[in-house]
Design a protein around this motif. Structure first.
Motif, short mmCIF file in Angstrom:
data_model
loop_
_atom_site.label_atom_id
_atom_site.label_comp_id
_atom_site.label_asym_id
_atom_site.label_seq_id
_atom_site.Cartn_x
_atom_site.Cartn_y
_atom_site.Cartn_z
N ALA A 95 43.75 -18.06 39.76
CA ALA A 95 43.32 -16.90 38.99
C ALA A 95 41.84 -17.06 38.70
CB ALA A 95 44.10 -16.77 37.69
N THR A 96 41.09 -15.97 38.76
CA THR A 96 39.67 -16.04 38.44
C THR A 96 39.34 -15.11 37.28
OG1 THR A 96 39.08 -14.31 40.05
CG2 THR A 96 39.01 -16.60 40.81
N LEU A 97 38.36 -15.52 36.49
CA LEU A 97 37.81 -14.72 35.39
C LEU A 97 36.31 -14.87 35.41
CD1 LEU A 97 40.16 -15.98 32.50
CD2 LEU A 97 40.34 -13.75 33.64
N ASP A 98 35.58 -13.83 35.08
CA ASP A 98 34.13 -13.96 34.91
C ASP A 98 33.84 -14.73 33.62
OD1 ASP A 98 33.54 -12.59 37.21
OD2 ASP A 98 33.20 -10.67 36.21
N GLY A 99 32.74 -15.48 33.62
CA GLY A 99 32.41 -16.31 32.47
C GLY A 99 31.82 -15.56 31.29
N ASP A 100 31.61 -14.24 31.43
CA ASP A 100 30.98 -13.50 30.35
C ASP A 100 31.95 -13.06 29.26
OD1 ASP A 100 32.38 -11.46 31.60
OD2 ASP A 100 30.58 -10.44 32.36
N GLY A 101 33.25 -13.33 29.44
CA GLY A 101 34.23 -13.01 28.42
C GLY A 101 34.73 -11.57 28.45
N GLN A 102 34.26 -10.77 29.41
CA GLN A 102 34.71 -9.37 29.47
C GLN A 102 36.11 -9.24 30.06
OE1 GLN A 102 30.56 -7.56 30.84
NE2 GLN A 102 31.82 -6.00 29.84
N ASN A 103 36.52 -10.20 30.89
CA ASN A 103 37.89 -10.21 31.40
C ASN A 103 38.82 -10.81 30.35
OD1 ASN A 103 36.51 -11.31 34.52
ND2 ASN A 103 36.96 -9.21 33.92
N ASP A 104 40.04 -10.31 30.27
CA ASP A 104 41.01 -10.74 29.25
C ASP A 104 42.00 -11.73 29.87
OD1 ASP A 104 42.85 -11.01 27.23
OD2 ASP A 104 43.04 -8.86 26.84
N PRO A 105 42.02 -12.99 29.41
CA PRO A 105 42.97 -13.97 29.96
C PRO A 105 44.43 -13.56 29.77
CG PRO A 105 41.25 -15.07 28.69
CD PRO A 105 41.10 -13.60 28.43
N ALA A 106 44.72 -12.68 28.80
CA ALA A 106 46.10 -12.23 28.61
C ALA A 106 46.62 -11.46 29.81
CB ALA A 106 46.18 -11.36 27.35
N ASP A 107 45.73 -11.04 30.72
CA ASP A 107 46.15 -10.34 31.92
C ASP A 107 46.71 -11.28 32.98
OD1 ASP A 107 45.64 -7.57 31.33
OD2 ASP A 107 43.49 -8.00 31.48
N ILE A 108 46.40 -12.57 32.89
CA ILE A 108 46.86 -13.50 33.93
C ILE A 108 48.38 -13.56 33.99
CG2 ILE A 108 46.81 -15.88 34.77
CD1 ILE A 108 44.00 -16.15 33.62
N PRO A 109 49.11 -13.70 32.88
CA PRO A 109 50.57 -13.66 32.98
C PRO A 109 51.09 -12.36 33.60
CG PRO A 109 49.92 -14.58 30.86
CD PRO A 109 48.67 -14.04 31.51
N ARG A 110 50.42 -11.25 33.36
CA ARG A 110 50.83 -9.98 33.97
C ARG A 110 50.64 -10.02 35.49
NH1 ARG A 110 47.42 -7.76 29.69
NH2 ARG A 110 48.70 -7.45 27.83
N LEU A 111 49.56 -10.63 35.94
CA LEU A 111 49.35 -10.78 37.38
C LEU A 111 50.39 -11.69 37.99
CD1 LEU A 111 45.45 -11.13 37.60
CD2 LEU A 111 46.83 -9.09 38.02
N LEU A 112 50.77 -12.74 37.28
CA LEU A 112 51.82 -13.63 37.76
C LEU A 112 53.15 -12.88 37.89
CD1 LEU A 112 50.99 -16.84 35.70
CD2 LEU A 112 50.63 -16.51 38.15
N GLN A 113 53.44 -12.02 36.93
CA GLN A 113 54.66 -11.21 37.00
C GLN A 113 54.61 -10.26 38.19
OE1 GLN A 113 54.91 -9.32 33.16
NE2 GLN A 113 55.54 -11.19 32.11
N ALA A 114 53.46 -9.65 38.43
CA ALA A 114 53.31 -8.76 39.58
C ALA A 114 53.51 -9.53 40.88
CB ALA A 114 51.93 -8.10 39.56
N ARG A 115 52.98 -10.74 40.94
CA ARG A 115 53.18 -11.57 42.14
C ARG A 115 54.66 -11.88 42.36
NH1 ARG A 115 52.00 -17.73 41.51
NH2 ARG A 115 53.86 -17.32 40.25
#
Length: 244
Positions: A95-115
């Motif tokens: 999983a990747t996130l930009d370092g500026d904090g604009q991406n929300d880490p809470a979305d990673i579990p949602r992406l895992l569910q989609a996978r």
């Protein structure tokens, strides 16, 4: 620096340059979002920051044992930081996130569910910032860049610039590497015969610091890159094989 592939289910790779004011909170949020969900590591790749980014990350390591810190010895850009993070990662999926904090880490579990709900040949789940929290000029520039890229590459991805992505490590490392390639990962995945999916994700205002990109510089680089990626797609050749 090569990671032990597949020794973990997930690695979160975060490239950063001069993000001391944003990165510590982002790392803490990422660990909180994933603990209890899956085994993971967080690989932060510093691109020679001069604002104390590395020291801020080191201060987090006692409380976040999942955190690993890599640092470039010379400025190399976001695509190189992502690739070096993936090379060092121990996760089968990244999983990747930009370092500026604009991406929300809470979305990673949602992406895992989609996978988990998708077919096995979907190797990339790309975040789609439905509600951008950027300036009007930046949103306008991204809108036109996405439209031109979609017309030229037919990659059926509404937001390739979103830093929130989930992809298979092995599939990513098979892609041709070049500077700025992170903006073309969906098209390159499709070139290799894989399917991709776009998933709506959250987007947040930048809390600290300034953007490292300007619209003109990004546009000038994008013209050359777009022509190169279109050439790669035209020259791609795949065939089924059998073992005898």
């Amino acid at each position: 620096m090569a990671g032990e592939a597949a020794s973990l289910p997930l690695s979160v790779v975060i490239p950063a340059f001069n993000e001391a004011g944003n990165l510590p909170a982002l790392v803490e949020e990422t660990a909180e979002a994933l603990r209890g969900v899956t085994a993971f590591e967080i690989v932060c790749v510093d691109d020679c920051s001069s604002d104390g980014t590395v020291a801020a990350l080191q201060a987090l390591q006692p409380g976040i044992p999942e955190l690993r810190i890599l640092r470039h010895q010379s400025r190399s850009g976001q695509s190189t930081a992502i690739r070096n993070g993936v090379l060092a990662a121990r996760g089968a999926w990244i999983a990747t996130l930009d370092g500026d904090g604009q991406n929300d880490p809470a979305d990673i579990p949602r992406l895992l569910q989609a996978r988990d709900a998708a077919d096995a040949d979907v190797k990339l789940f790309a975040g789609w910032r439905v509600q951008r929290r950027d300036s009007g000029s930046k949103r306008w520039a991204s809108k036109w860049a996405n439209a031109i890229r979609t017309w030229a590459l037919r990659d059926d991805t509404p937001d390739t610039g979103c830093g929130t992505k989930l992809f298979e490590r092995a599939a990513f490392l098979s892609l041709p590497y070049f500077d700025h390639m992170h903006r073309y990962v969906p098209a390159l995945m499709q070139r290799d015969g894989w399917k991709t999916a776009s998933v709506p994700v959250n987007h947040r205002p930048r809390a600290s610091g300034v953007s490292k990109y300007d619209n003109l510089g990004r546009a000038l680089a994008g013209i050359s890159d777009l022509r190169g990626v279109a050439w790669l797609i035209r020259r791609a050749k795949r065939t089924a094989i059998e073992e005898l």
